[in-house]
Design a protein around this motif. Structure first.
Motif, PDB file in Angstrom:
ATOM      1  N   SER A   5       0.818  -1.204   0.000  1.00  0.00           N
ATOM      2  CA  SER A   5       0.000   0.000   0.000  1.00  0.00           C
ATOM      3  C   SER A   5       0.859   1.263   0.000  1.00  0.00           C
ATOM      4  CB  SER A   5      -0.923  -0.003   1.220  1.00  0.00           C
ATOM      5  OG  SER A   5      -1.688   1.179   1.286  1.00  0.00           O
ATOM      6  N   SER A   6       1.990   1.210   0.690  1.00  0.00           N
ATOM      7  CA  SER A   6       2.862   2.394   0.789  1.00  0.00           C
ATOM      8  C   SER A   6       3.573   2.716  -0.515  1.00  0.00           C
ATOM      9  CB  SER A   6       3.890   2.186   1.905  1.00  0.00           C
ATOM     10  OG  SER A   6       4.835   1.177   1.550  1.00  0.00           O
ATOM     11  N   ILE A   7       3.802   1.697  -1.361  1.00  0.00           N
ATOM     12  CA  ILE A   7       4.520   1.952  -2.621  1.00  0.00           C
ATOM     13  C   ILE A   7       3.579   2.086  -3.817  1.00  0.00           C
ATOM     14  CG2 ILE A   7       6.583   0.737  -1.822  1.00  0.00           C
ATOM     15  CD1 ILE A   7       5.746  -1.618  -3.597  1.00  0.00           C
ATOM     16  N   MET A   8       2.280   1.871  -3.598  1.00  0.00           N
ATOM     17  CA  MET A   8       1.346   1.882  -4.721  1.00  0.00           C
ATOM     18  C   MET A   8       1.199   3.260  -5.349  1.00  0.00           C
ATOM     19  SD  MET A   8       0.326  -0.966  -5.746  1.00  0.00           S
ATOM     20  CE  MET A   8      -1.006  -0.417  -6.804  1.00  0.00           C
ATOM     21  N   GLN A   9       1.192   4.313  -4.513  1.00  0.00           N
ATOM     22  CA  GLN A   9       0.978   5.653  -5.062  1.00  0.00           C
ATOM     23  C   GLN A   9       2.046   6.040  -6.083  1.00  0.00           C
ATOM     24  OE1 GLN A   9       0.425   8.767  -2.189  1.00  0.00           O
ATOM     25  NE2 GLN A   9       0.354  10.386  -3.724  1.00  0.00           N
ATOM     26  N   PRO A  10       3.350   5.934  -5.758  1.00  0.00           N
ATOM     27  CA  PRO A  10       4.356   6.268  -6.778  1.00  0.00           C
ATOM     28  C   PRO A  10       4.330   5.314  -7.974  1.00  0.00           C
ATOM     29  CG  PRO A  10       5.395   5.355  -4.818  1.00  0.00           C
ATOM     30  CD  PRO A  10       3.981   5.630  -4.461  1.00  0.00           C
ATOM     31  N   LEU A  11       4.041   4.037  -7.738  1.00  0.00           N
ATOM     32  CA  LEU A  11       3.984   3.094  -8.857  1.00  0.00           C
ATOM     33  C   LEU A  11       2.825   3.418  -9.789  1.00  0.00           C
ATOM     34  CD1 LEU A  11       4.836  -0.364  -7.212  1.00  0.00           C
ATOM     35  CD2 LEU A  11       6.316   1.138  -8.543  1.00  0.00           C
ATOM     36  N   LEU A  12       1.699   3.787  -9.213  1.00  0.00           N
ATOM     37  CA  LEU A  12       0.550   4.168 -10.046  1.00  0.00           C
ATOM     38  C   LEU A  12       0.825   5.479 -10.780  1.00  0.00           C
ATOM     39  CD1 LEU A  12      -2.469   3.212  -7.749  1.00  0.00           C
ATOM     40  CD2 LEU A  12      -1.628   2.020  -9.793  1.00  0.00           C
ATOM     41  N   GLN A  13       1.581   6.363 -10.141  1.00  0.00           N
ATOM     42  CA  GLN A  13       1.992   7.597 -10.817  1.00  0.00           C
ATOM     43  C   GLN A  13       2.868   7.264 -12.032  1.00  0.00           C
ATOM     44  OE1 GLN A  13       3.897  10.424  -8.212  1.00  0.00           O
ATOM     45  NE2 GLN A  13       4.663  11.672  -9.900  1.00  0.00           N
ATOM     46  N   GLY A  14       3.759   6.310 -11.849  1.00  0.00           N
ATOM     47  CA  GLY A  14       4.578   5.871 -12.964  1.00  0.00           C
ATOM     48  C   GLY A  14       3.758   5.188 -14.042  1.00  0.00           C
ATOM     49  N   ALA A  15       2.760   4.393 -13.620  1.00  0.00           N
ATOM     50  CA  ALA A  15       1.880   3.720 -14.574  1.00  0.00           C
ATOM     51  C   ALA A  15       1.088   4.736 -15.389  1.00  0.00           C
ATOM     52  CB  ALA A  15       0.929   2.781 -13.840  1.00  0.00           C
ATOM     53  N   GLU A  16       0.743   5.858 -14.761  1.00  0.00           N
ATOM     54  CA  GLU A  16       0.035   6.925 -15.484  1.00  0.00           C
ATOM     55  C   GLU A  16       0.892   7.456 -16.629  1.00  0.00           C
ATOM     56  OE1 GLU A  16      -1.936  11.360 -14.653  1.00  0.00           O
ATOM     57  OE2 GLU A  16      -1.116  10.171 -13.008  1.00  0.00           O
ATOM     58  N   THR A  17       2.185   7.668 -16.358  1.00  0.00           N
ATOM     59  CA  THR A  17       3.102   8.118 -17.412  1.00  0.00           C
ATOM     60  C   THR A  17       3.192   7.078 -18.516  1.00  0.00           C
ATOM     61  OG1 THR A  17       4.413   9.358 -15.805  1.00  0.00           O
ATOM     62  CG2 THR A  17       5.460   8.852 -17.913  1.00  0.00           C
TER      63      THR A  17
END
Length: 219
Positions: free
Chosen positions: A7-19
């Motif tokens: 859960s703690s790493i999902m936000q940056p990973l999803l931000q990267g997935a958006e790119t």
């Protein structure tokens, strides 16, 4: 690999997935029509146009995508005289590299689709009194799409994975954030989560193209 850590790493990973997704959409929307245009140029009776198209396809398919991305991101500003005018945002430069590369591959796919169409289709269209534009838009292109669609789907899925090359030109995307988390936390969990995200993206894409193939198959 606890749920709290994921859960703690999902936000940056999803931000990267958006790119990753934005890059994919930009490249697909621009490279498909450009690829078809290059196909028409390659089939043109105007020899210089055909030569330019064939040379372009040969160069873009014959050199590594990584090299092309490095050229557009870091090489353009180093060109003599005009380099100072070619300093652009790295993400934009990378997208240009992707579009030009994939347009060459799509051009070959479309060329194969056109070659698969029997010459009798053109002759029948002339007998029916269809114009050149009507022949292409109502007879040839729909059949070409039906033939080319599986190969286009395959290249599109490859594009999703190739967006990871943005990491090499310092554009933050999914792999970048996964690598950052791995280096910081000394665990491979971010790589596993990133892999799952890639698989989900390719799954959605695979289902989309399967539905598209069914539609064209029964039309």
């Amino acid at each position: 690999m606890s749920l709290d850590y994921i859960s703690s790493i999902m936000q940056p990973l999803l931000q990267g997935a958006e790119t990753t997704i934005i890059t994919f959409l930009i490249v697909i929307l621009l490279s498909l029509p450009l690829g078809f245009l290059i196909t028409l140029m390659a089939k043109s009776r105007v020899k210089p146009l055909a030569w330019i198209a064939h040379t372009y396809i040969y160069v873009m398919r014959g050199t590594p995508l990584m090299l092309q991305l490095l050229f557009f991101c870091f090489g353009l500003p180093l060109l003599p005289v005009i380099g100072q005018y070619l300093v652009i945002d790295r993400f934009v430069a990378a997208c240009i590299g992707f579009v030009l590369n994939y347009a060459a591959y799509f051009a070959e796919i479309f060329r194969g689709g056109l070659l698969s169409i029997d010459k009798g289709q053109y002759e029948a269209s002339q007998v029916l009194g269809l114009s050149r534009w009507q022949t292409m838009s109502k007879v040839i292109i729909p059949q070409m799409i039906r033939v080319a669609l599986p190969a286009v789907a395959n290249e599109s899925i490859t594009l999703v994975k190739d967006t990871a090359l943005l990491y090499a030109v310092a554009v933050p995307e999914l792999l970048h954030y996964a690598q950052t988390a791995v280096n910081r936390d000394f665990t491979i969990a971010p790589f596993v989560v990133a892999g799952v995200i890639y698989l989900l993206m390719t799954l959605v894409l695979t289902l989309f193209f399967k539905a598209l193939e069914k539609r064209f198959k029964f039309e």
